[in-house]
Design a protein around this motif. Sequence first.
Motif, PDB file in Angstrom:
ATOM      1  N   ASN A   8       7.760  -6.918  -4.221  1.00 52.63           N
ATOM      2  CA  ASN A   8       6.484  -7.461  -4.000  1.00 52.63           C
ATOM      3  C   ASN A   8       6.118  -8.292  -3.167  1.00 52.63           C
ATOM      4  O   ASN A   8       4.651  -8.247  -2.238  1.00 52.63           O
ATOM      5  N   LYS A   9       7.405  -8.977  -2.396  1.00 50.97           N
ATOM      6  CA  LYS A   9       6.616  -9.888  -1.988  1.00 50.97           C
ATOM      7  C   LYS A   9       6.236  -8.746   0.027  1.00 50.97           C
ATOM      8  O   LYS A   9       4.883  -9.206   0.836  1.00 50.97           O
ATOM      9  N   VAL A  10       7.176  -7.508   0.145  1.00 52.38           N
ATOM     10  CA  VAL A  10       6.591  -6.756   1.200  1.00 52.38           C
ATOM     11  C   VAL A  10       5.621  -6.534   0.884  1.00 52.38           C
ATOM     12  O   VAL A  10       4.452  -6.350   2.030  1.00 52.38           O
ATOM     13  N   ALA A  11       4.851  -6.327  -0.047  1.00 51.11           N
ATOM     14  CA  ALA A  11       3.974  -4.914  -0.468  1.00 51.11           C
ATOM     15  C   ALA A  11       2.584  -6.114  -0.273  1.00 51.11           C
ATOM     16  O   ALA A  11       1.175  -5.501   0.181  1.00 51.11           O
ATOM     17  N   SER A  12       2.727  -6.881  -0.996  1.00 45.87           N
ATOM     18  CA  SER A  12       1.359  -7.954   0.128  1.00 45.87           C
ATOM     19  C   SER A  12       1.245  -8.163   1.223  1.00 45.87           C
ATOM     20  O   SER A  12       0.207  -8.051   1.588  1.00 45.87           O
ATOM     21  N   PRO A  21      -8.881  -7.284  10.598  1.00 48.06           N
ATOM     22  CA  PRO A  21      -9.511  -6.003  11.046  1.00 48.06           C
ATOM     23  C   PRO A  21      -8.358  -6.504  12.846  1.00 48.06           C
ATOM     24  O   PRO A  21      -8.526  -6.174  13.564  1.00 48.06           O
ATOM     25  N   ASN A  22      -7.913  -7.366  12.345  1.00 50.63           N
ATOM     26  CA  ASN A  22      -6.944  -8.073  13.228  1.00 50.63           C
ATOM     27  C   ASN A  22      -5.898  -7.758  13.894  1.00 50.63           C
ATOM     28  O   ASN A  22      -5.251  -7.540  15.057  1.00 50.63           O
ATOM     29  N   ALA A  23      -5.280  -7.569  12.555  1.00 51.89           N
ATOM     30  CA  ALA A  23      -3.996  -5.859  12.765  1.00 51.89           C
ATOM     31  C   ALA A  23      -3.610  -4.839  13.737  1.00 51.89           C
ATOM     32  O   ALA A  23      -4.542  -4.656  13.668  1.00 51.89           O
ATOM     33  N   SER A  24      -3.041  -4.912  14.131  1.00 48.22           N
ATOM     34  CA  SER A  24      -2.973  -3.804  15.277  1.00 48.22           C
ATOM     35  C   SER A  24      -2.494  -2.006  14.813  1.00 48.22           C
ATOM     36  O   SER A  24      -2.242  -2.145  13.546  1.00 48.22           O
ATOM     37  N   LYS A  25      -2.671  -1.075  15.343  1.00 49.26           N
ATOM     38  CA  LYS A  25      -2.567   0.372  14.900  1.00 49.26           C
ATOM     39  C   LYS A  25      -1.227   0.598  14.130  1.00 49.26           C
ATOM     40  O   LYS A  25      -1.030   0.596  13.192  1.00 49.26           O
ATOM     41  N   ILE A  26       0.297  -0.107  15.043  1.00 56.17           N
ATOM     42  CA  ILE A  26       1.195   0.149  14.362  1.00 56.17           C
ATOM     43  C   ILE A  26       1.147  -1.045  13.256  1.00 56.17           C
ATOM     44  O   ILE A  26       2.140   0.444  12.337  1.00 56.17           O
ATOM     45  N   GLN A  27       0.869  -1.934  12.936  1.00 55.71           N
ATOM     46  CA  GLN A  27       1.267  -2.329  12.125  1.00 55.71           C
ATOM     47  C   GLN A  27       0.268  -2.067  10.324  1.00 55.71           C
ATOM     48  O   GLN A  27       0.658  -1.764   9.560  1.00 55.71           O
ATOM     49  N   HIS A  28      -0.859  -1.348  11.428  1.00 60.72           N
ATOM     50  CA  HIS A  28      -1.646  -1.074   9.759  1.00 60.72           C
ATOM     51  C   HIS A  28      -1.302   0.528   9.151  1.00 60.72           C
ATOM     52  O   HIS A  28      -0.784   0.935   8.103  1.00 60.72           O
ATOM     53  N   SER A  29      -0.406   0.717   9.838  1.00 61.46           N
ATOM     54  CA  SER A  29       0.683   2.288   9.992  1.00 61.46           C
ATOM     55  C   SER A  29       1.618   2.415   9.145  1.00 61.46           C
ATOM     56  O   SER A  29       2.185   2.581   8.385  1.00 61.46           O
ATOM     57  N   LEU A  30       2.388   0.887   9.749  1.00 65.34           N
ATOM     58  CA  LEU A  30       3.882   0.685   8.965  1.00 65.34           C
ATOM     59  C   LEU A  30       3.523  -0.121   7.452  1.00 65.34           C
ATOM     60  O   LEU A  30       3.845   0.376   6.518  1.00 65.34           O
ATOM     61  N   ALA A  31       2.295  -0.759   7.516  1.00 65.41           N
ATOM     62  CA  ALA A  31       1.310  -1.054   6.034  1.00 65.41           C
ATOM     63  C   ALA A  31       1.018  -0.292   5.132  1.00 65.41           C
ATOM     64  O   ALA A  31       1.468  -0.358   3.707  1.00 65.41           O
ATOM     65  N   GLY A  32       0.408   0.466   5.565  1.00 70.92           N
ATOM     66  CA  GLY A  32       0.194   1.549   4.627  1.00 70.92           C
ATOM     67  C   GLY A  32       1.788   2.923   4.180  1.00 70.92           C
ATOM     68  O   GLY A  32       1.318   2.826   3.322  1.00 70.92           O
ATOM     69  N   SER A  33       2.290   3.156   5.008  1.00 73.02           N
ATOM     70  CA  SER A  33       4.009   3.595   4.492  1.00 73.02           C
ATOM     71  C   SER A  33       4.496   2.463   3.218  1.00 73.02           C
ATOM     72  O   SER A  33       4.714   3.024   2.402  1.00 73.02           O
ATOM     73  N   ALA A  34       4.379   1.236   3.756  1.00 66.36           N
ATOM     74  CA  ALA A  34       5.768   0.471   3.297  1.00 66.36           C
ATOM     75  C   ALA A  34       4.270   0.546   1.399  1.00 66.36           C
ATOM     76  O   ALA A  34       5.038   0.615   0.791  1.00 66.36           O
ATOM     77  N   LEU A  35       3.082   0.469   1.575  1.00 67.72           N
ATOM     78  CA  LEU A  35       2.502  -0.115   0.371  1.00 67.72           C
ATOM     79  C   LEU A  35       2.486   1.569  -0.406  1.00 67.72           C
ATOM     80  O   LEU A  35       2.609   1.221  -1.313  1.00 67.72           O
ATOM     81  N   ALA A  36       2.295   2.653   0.345  1.00 65.63           N
ATOM     82  CA  ALA A  36       2.842   4.125   0.004  1.00 65.63           C
ATOM     83  C   ALA A  36       3.780   4.023  -1.635  1.00 65.63           C
ATOM     84  O   ALA A  36       4.043   4.666  -1.909  1.00 65.63           O
ATOM     85  N   GLN A  37       4.860   3.082  -0.260  1.00 67.00           N
ATOM     86  CA  GLN A  37       6.247   3.148  -1.395  1.00 67.00           C
ATOM     87  C   GLN A  37       7.134   2.258  -2.426  1.00 67.00           C
ATOM     88  O   GLN A  37       7.615   2.417  -2.929  1.00 67.00           O
ATOM     89  N   SER A  38       5.423   1.090  -2.484  1.00 65.64           N
ATOM     90  CA  SER A  38       5.937   0.328  -3.542  1.00 65.64           C
ATOM     91  C   SER A  38       5.464   0.749  -4.720  1.00 65.64           C
ATOM     92  O   SER A  38       4.741   1.942  -5.110  1.00 65.64           O
ATOM     93  N   GLY A  39       6.662   0.750  -5.544  1.00 68.32           N
ATOM     94  CA  GLY A  39       6.462   0.857  -7.027  1.00 68.32           C
ATOM     95  C   GLY A  39       7.329   2.402  -7.157  1.00 68.32           C
ATOM     96  O   GLY A  39       7.032   2.474  -8.381  1.00 68.32           O
ATOM     97  N   THR A  40       7.456   2.799  -6.003  1.00 68.14           N
ATOM     98  CA  THR A  40       7.641   4.860  -6.259  1.00 68.14           C
ATOM     99  C   THR A  40       9.035   5.037  -6.014  1.00 68.14           C
ATOM    100  O   THR A  40       9.849   3.838  -5.513  1.00 68.14           O
ATOM    101  N   ALA A  41       9.564   6.122  -6.022  1.00 63.56           N
ATOM    102  CA  ALA A  41      11.525   6.767  -5.203  1.00 63.56           C
ATOM    103  C   ALA A  41      11.096   7.534  -3.457  1.00 63.56           C
ATOM    104  O   ALA A  41      11.246   7.736  -3.730  1.00 63.56           O
ATOM    105  N   LYS A  42       9.753   7.147  -2.938  1.00 58.85           N
ATOM    106  CA  LYS A  42       9.351   7.969  -1.926  1.00 58.85           C
ATOM    107  C   LYS A  42      10.085   7.245  -1.207  1.00 58.85           C
ATOM    108  O   LYS A  42      10.168   6.050  -1.288  1.00 58.85           O
TER     109      LYS A  42
END
Length: 80
Positions: A8-12, A21-42
């Motif tokens: 939950n903490k990392v998903a938040s 809008p200030n987050a870097s491209k890599i941060q957006h990429s990593l955040a999307g991946s982490a959020l996609a894996q939240s609550g799943t077995a992906k």
Amino acid sequence: MASKSTGNKVASTAGRTLASPNASKIQHSLAGSALAQSGTAKTTSKAMETKASAALKSGTSSATTRTLAASVVAQSKLKP
């Protein structure tokens, strides 16, 4: 195969990062991946694992980048 999912903490953090809008491209990429894996077995793809690993190895990565990268790497398909 990894059986972990983003906590939950990392998903938040990931949600705030994607909304920033200030987050870097890599941060957006990593955040999307982490959020996609939240609550799943992906698991993390090889390409995303490579990006996350590089972010962790970089001496200039921010704390947010490192947090997101660590979560992504922790859900890797590969064995340590």
